[in-house]
Design an enzyme around this catalytic site. Sequence first.
Site, PDB file in Angstrom:
ATOM      1  N   GLU A   1       5.326   0.850   1.689  1.00 18.18           N
ATOM      2  CA  GLU A   1       6.127   0.144   2.706  1.00 18.18           C
ATOM      3  C   GLU A   1       5.511  -1.163   3.192  1.00 18.18           C
ATOM      4  OE1 GLU A   1       8.431   3.728   4.925  1.00 18.18           O
ATOM      5  OE2 GLU A   1       6.335   3.486   5.423  1.00 18.18           O
TER       6      GLU A   1
HETATM    7  C1  NGO Z   1       6.858   7.598   4.536  1.00 15.78           C
HETATM    8  C2  NGO Z   1       6.011   6.522   5.156  1.00 15.78           C
HETATM    9  C3  NGO Z   1       5.187   7.024   6.336  1.00 15.78           C
HETATM   10  C4  NGO Z   1       6.045   7.866   7.275  1.00 15.78           C
HETATM   11  C5  NGO Z   1       6.680   9.001   6.483  1.00 15.78           C
HETATM   12  C6  NGO Z   1       7.554   9.859   7.364  1.00 15.78           C
HETATM   13  C7  NGO Z   1       5.107   7.153   3.197  1.00 15.78           C
HETATM   14  C8  NGO Z   1       4.249   7.244   2.024  1.00 15.78           C
HETATM   15  N1  NGO Z   1       5.154   6.157   4.043  1.00 15.78           N
HETATM   16  O1  NGO Z   1       5.955   8.139   3.559  1.00 15.78           O
HETATM   17  O2  NGO Z   1       4.645   5.936   7.028  1.00 15.78           O
HETATM   18  O3  NGO Z   1       5.224   8.404   8.269  1.00 15.78           O
HETATM   19  O4  NGO Z   1       7.445   8.521   5.408  1.00 15.78           O
HETATM   20  O5  NGO Z   1       8.217  10.866   6.684  1.00 15.78           O
END
Ligand code: NGO
Length: 537
Positions: A344
Amino acid sequence: MRRSRLFCSLLLVAATGLSTAGAQSAAADRGSPSARHAKPIALDQVIPAPASVKPGKDPYTIGGRTQIRVPGASGEVRRVAGYLADLLRPSTGYPLPVTGKDGRDGIVLRLGGKDTKALGAEGYRLTSTRHAVTITAARPAGLFHGVQTLRQLLPPSVEKRSKQHSPWKVAGGTISDTPRYGYRGGMIDVSRHFFTVDQLKRYIDQLALYKYNKLHLHLTDDQGWRLQINSWPRLASYGGSTQVGGGPGGYYTKAQYREILRYAASRYMEVIPEIDTPGHTQAALASYAKLNCNNIAPPIYTGVEVGFSSLCVPKKVTYEFLDDVFREVAALTPGPYLHIGGDEAHSTSHADYVTFMNKVQPLVTKYKKKVIGWHQLTAVTPAKGAAVQYWGYDKTPAKEREQVAAAARKGAGLILSPADRSYLDMKYTKDTKLGKAWAGYVEVQRSYDWDPATYLKGAPQKSIMGVEAPIWTETLSTNQHLDYMTFPRMPGIAELGWSPRSTHDWNTYKHRLASQAPRWEAMGFDYYRSPQVPWRK
Ligand code: NGO
């Protein structure tokens, strides 16, 4: 008087949430005739399902004169024996001395010897006869996993910490058991909410029950930096000073981090530290103005949005910073991996992301650690020996999946933690009060019913290192919260990682799972009473 006592115990039952199943096993513990003649738990009822089970005749019964034998054993085997004795003594009330003397009776832990090679680094054989229960393994980790199996073969009340009156029988026969995958991970996010060393130990013990062997610690994120770094002290002292919702947060000193590692190692679990980059870095950016492209430190963040922070890719100091952090983390961590996140990075341009990862991966390998990254790392060529962690879900575009599969074909290892299957923070249903739903609702069957071997089309079998169950903690801040989301899904992911595919079957699994509930109750773990599981009434 009598009446008020009855009322009190009813209240107690209500307060502890003791179910009828718990009440029944409590009756069994009092040694009722039906309990004394109760059949011991069948060898194939264990989670994760053992690779091979051969039922035998007579059960073994642990009694007041049972000894735990570790013939000619090293310190490590003695430690496993001590761990077993600590588990069994309170509930059985027996002395269960650990002895180095060989013998044909008792509980025997045996390391090495002929035909143990095939058991590998983690496998074990458990043989139960009228005279003895013998656990044999090539390595101490195998003995430890064998002990977890033995635990599940004894009545659930064995998990209580006060004297119980069960017949402590282990069904006769032989289990030969080795894991399907070498990587069976649990991940806990200690950034969004901070969890103390004792809370982590509790989580480690829960994972160990189901033969997990990796603990991935998500140590840094926007909401908190949780590990002391000497060369950049404000990361922890300021960057760790709060959490989601604005609570006081916290961080682990190096001594505390070592204590977590030591405890995990005593459960044959390797710790994988994650320093998430280049996004999810607001806690670091808030701690040091010079890490920001505009030299202005933003405020520390206590919300739950993602994707807004980025390290400054053009600045030299960014890489000096990460070099220092990785050096210190690598020096603290004996395991081979360092996780660099990479998910992200929505406020880092693609070009910057590529530049960044190509500069940062060598900083990890320089300190003799292998890289793990979330699967977005496949936007670049993962470093030699690197693993990527797939966290997509049913709506992940085919192109993105194919990019990950292609990296796996070129040699990257693959850890599977599909969000709509293995994320323990996903709500079970729309009515679940805790958790998130961005990957959909993940009921117990959905979480269990998939195959790591075929999950990602185009990924070669040999690239599949195993599975991981992450628990993200934006909405979770207490042990009860963790328990409720962890149970009953976490044992299912363990089974996907450990058991041969031939044992996979929801219709039998759901009954085995139901039988675990009295154990959780005996240990004081909360769990979600999924209507998909035939809990004993
Ligand atoms: C995503 C995000 C995290 C969140 C999570 C919540 C990843 C790898 N990055 O997973 O920052 O906390 O979802 O479900």
